[in-house]
Design a protein around this motif. Structure first.
Motif, PDB file in Angstrom:
ATOM      1  N   GLY A 234       0.798  -1.223   0.000  1.00 43.38           N
ATOM      2  CA  GLY A 234       0.000   0.000   0.000  1.00 43.38           C
ATOM      3  C   GLY A 234       0.827   1.268   0.000  1.00 43.38           C
ATOM      4  O   GLY A 234       0.324   2.349  -0.330  1.00 43.38           O
ATOM      5  N   LEU A 235       2.089   1.140   0.353  1.00 45.92           N
ATOM      6  CA  LEU A 235       2.967   2.310   0.442  1.00 45.92           C
ATOM      7  C   LEU A 235       4.023   2.323  -0.649  1.00 45.92           C
ATOM      8  O   LEU A 235       4.344   3.385  -1.207  1.00 45.92           O
ATOM      9  N   LEU A 236       4.564   1.163  -0.976  1.00 42.26           N
ATOM     10  CA  LEU A 236       5.686   1.081  -1.905  1.00 42.26           C
ATOM     11  C   LEU A 236       5.274   0.441  -3.227  1.00 42.26           C
ATOM     12  O   LEU A 236       4.438  -0.466  -3.259  1.00 42.26           O
ATOM     13  N   SER A 237       5.897   0.886  -4.295  1.00 45.87           N
ATOM     14  CA  SER A 237       5.724   0.239  -5.591  1.00 45.87           C
ATOM     15  C   SER A 237       6.498  -1.077  -5.593  1.00 45.87           C
ATOM     16  O   SER A 237       7.308  -1.344  -4.702  1.00 45.87           O
ATOM     17  N   SER A 238       6.276  -1.884  -6.603  1.00 41.85           N
ATOM     18  CA  SER A 238       6.996  -3.150  -6.714  1.00 41.85           C
ATOM     19  C   SER A 238       8.504  -2.911  -6.782  1.00 41.85           C
ATOM     20  O   SER A 238       9.289  -3.607  -6.112  1.00 41.85           O
ATOM     21  N   ASP A 239       8.923  -1.919  -7.569  1.00 43.00           N
ATOM     22  CA  ASP A 239      10.350  -1.604  -7.677  1.00 43.00           C
ATOM     23  C   ASP A 239      10.916  -1.120  -6.346  1.00 43.00           C
ATOM     24  O   ASP A 239      12.059  -1.435  -6.003  1.00 43.00           O
ATOM     25  N   GLN A 240      10.129  -0.379  -5.594  1.00 39.23           N
ATOM     26  CA  GLN A 240      10.602   0.107  -4.293  1.00 39.23           C
ATOM     27  C   GLN A 240      10.724  -1.024  -3.280  1.00 39.23           C
ATOM     28  O   GLN A 240      11.639  -1.026  -2.457  1.00 39.23           O
ATOM     29  N   ARG A 241       9.812  -1.985  -3.337  1.00 40.67           N
ATOM     30  CA  ARG A 241       9.928  -3.139  -2.449  1.00 40.67           C
ATOM     31  C   ARG A 241      11.195  -3.928  -2.753  1.00 40.67           C
ATOM     32  O   ARG A 241      11.906  -4.370  -1.837  1.00 40.67           O
ATOM     33  N   ILE A 242      11.489  -4.085  -4.027  1.00 41.36           N
ATOM     34  CA  ILE A 242      12.719  -4.776  -4.423  1.00 41.36           C
ATOM     35  C   ILE A 242      13.938  -3.974  -3.953  1.00 41.36           C
ATOM     36  O   ILE A 242      14.894  -4.542  -3.406  1.00 41.36           O
ATOM     37  N   GLY A 243      13.883  -2.653  -4.140  1.00 44.15           N
ATOM     38  CA  GLY A 243      14.987  -1.804  -3.709  1.00 44.15           C
ATOM     39  C   GLY A 243      15.202  -1.847  -2.210  1.00 44.15           C
ATOM     40  O   GLY A 243      16.353  -1.850  -1.734  1.00 44.15           O
ATOM     41  N   LEU A 244      14.116  -1.904  -1.456  1.00 49.49           N
ATOM     42  CA  LEU A 244      14.215  -1.986   0.000  1.00 49.49           C
ATOM     43  C   LEU A 244      14.815  -3.327   0.417  1.00 49.49           C
ATOM     44  O   LEU A 244      15.717  -3.384   1.267  1.00 49.49           O
ATOM     45  N   ALA A 245      14.325  -4.414  -0.170  1.00 46.65           N
ATOM     46  CA  ALA A 245      14.849  -5.742   0.158  1.00 46.65           C
ATOM     47  C   ALA A 245      16.335  -5.836  -0.169  1.00 46.65           C
ATOM     48  O   ALA A 245      17.122  -6.398   0.608  1.00 46.65           O
ATOM     49  N   TYR A 246      16.720  -5.284  -1.305  1.00 41.14           N
ATOM     50  CA  TYR A 246      18.135  -5.292  -1.712  1.00 41.14           C
ATOM     51  C   TYR A 246      18.988  -4.512  -0.711  1.00 41.14           C
ATOM     52  O   TYR A 246      20.057  -4.979  -0.288  1.00 41.14           O
ATOM     53  N   SER A 247      18.513  -3.338  -0.330  1.00 34.59           N
ATOM     54  CA  SER A 247      19.269  -2.493   0.600  1.00 34.59           C
ATOM     55  C   SER A 247      19.437  -3.173   1.952  1.00 34.59           C
ATOM     56  O   SER A 247      20.516  -3.126   2.559  1.00 34.59           O
ATOM     57  N   MET A 248      18.377  -3.814   2.446  1.00 33.32           N
ATOM     58  CA  MET A 248      18.463  -4.490   3.738  1.00 33.32           C
ATOM     59  C   MET A 248      19.436  -5.662   3.688  1.00 33.32           C
ATOM     60  O   MET A 248      20.254  -5.841   4.603  1.00 33.32           O
ATOM     61  N   LEU A 249      19.352  -6.453   2.627  1.00 36.69           N
ATOM     62  CA  LEU A 249      20.274  -7.583   2.504  1.00 36.69           C
ATOM     63  C   LEU A 249      21.719  -7.092   2.392  1.00 36.69           C
ATOM     64  O   LEU A 249      22.633  -7.690   2.978  1.00 36.69           O
ATOM     65  N   TYR A 250      21.912  -6.015   1.661  1.00 35.04           N
ATOM     66  CA  TYR A 250      23.257  -5.413   1.552  1.00 35.04           C
ATOM     67  C   TYR A 250      23.799  -5.093   2.941  1.00 35.04           C
ATOM     68  O   TYR A 250      24.936  -5.439   3.269  1.00 35.04           O
TER      69      TYR A 250
END
Length: 220
Positions: free
Chosen positions: A20-36
């Motif tokens: 509801g808050l993030l786009s699909s690309d933003q969810r991927i970007g968030l997951a990538y950043s956290m794993l990094y």
């Protein structure tokens, strides 16, 4: 010898509660950043003998290479516990202690993880709760096959039961920063409060996510 395994589902399937808050690309970007952030910290912990990741995600695989993590490729997405069992069955026999972590705990620090790893094990199973103390954000198994894992809903209780079934003692560990997994919109405020200096913090600000969240609260 000890081993740390990070679990990472395909990033396009991650953080669906933030739809509801993030786009699909933003969810991927968030997951990538956290794993990094998670792999960066773990790669610097002096007491970790072996760092691994179990995933099928191409971006996660590249991050594993960047931080020198061993890759266990998840042939089919059959769930966290089946993935862990597959990995545990193939671990080097020299591994006597296994720490299992998710890829969405970007606030962990080198000092906190090093402290966890250096503690003398008084029990075979150590469970590190998430912030609401129902889920498991970290699990130390010594030896790695001492119990089957039960990550998912109410996993702390399930891990307790699994330990009792095989007659082994367990302990609830303490690791404040490890408890902050990022799943909901309100969780993002933990990044704002504690996450300066992380890639995750930089990402949510570069995307205007906190501002968007605050505006949404004002409107509602």
């Amino acid at each position: 010898m000890n081993s740390v395994i990070v679990l990472q589902k395909p990033m396009h399937k991650s953080k669906t509660r933030l739809n509801g808050l993030l786009s699909s690309d933003q969810r991927i970007g968030l997951a990538y950043s956290m794993l990094y952030d998670v792999l960066k910290v773990l790669s610097k912990v002096p007491s970790i003998d072996e760092l691994s990741i179990v995933t099928s995600d191409p971006d996660a695989i590249q991050l594993a290479k960047k931080f020198g993590a061993k890759l266990y490729f998840e042939q089919s997405v059959a769930g966290m516990n089946q993935a862990i069992k597959t990995v545990v069955d193939s671990l080097d026999h020299r591994v006597k202690e296994l720490l299992i972590l998710p890829g969405d705990i970007p606030l962990i620090t080198v000092n906190e993880v090093d402290f966890i790893m250096k503690q003398k094990r008084r029990v075979p199973v150590t469970i590190f709760p998430c912030k609401d103390r129902t889920g498991t954000n970290g699990l130390i198994l010594s030896p790695p096959k001492v119990i089957d894992t039960a990550f998912g809903t109410n996993s702390i209780e399930k891990h307790r039961l699994n330990a009792m079934k095989v007659g082994c003692e367990y302990l609830l560990g303490t690791a404040p920063l490890l408890s902050y997994d990022i799943d909901t919109t309100m969780d993002l405020y933990y990044i704002e409060k504690f996450g300066k200096g992380t890639k995750t913090y930089d990402y949510i600000y570069s995307q205007g996510i906190i501002e968007k969240l605050k505006m949404k609260e004002v409107v509602s």
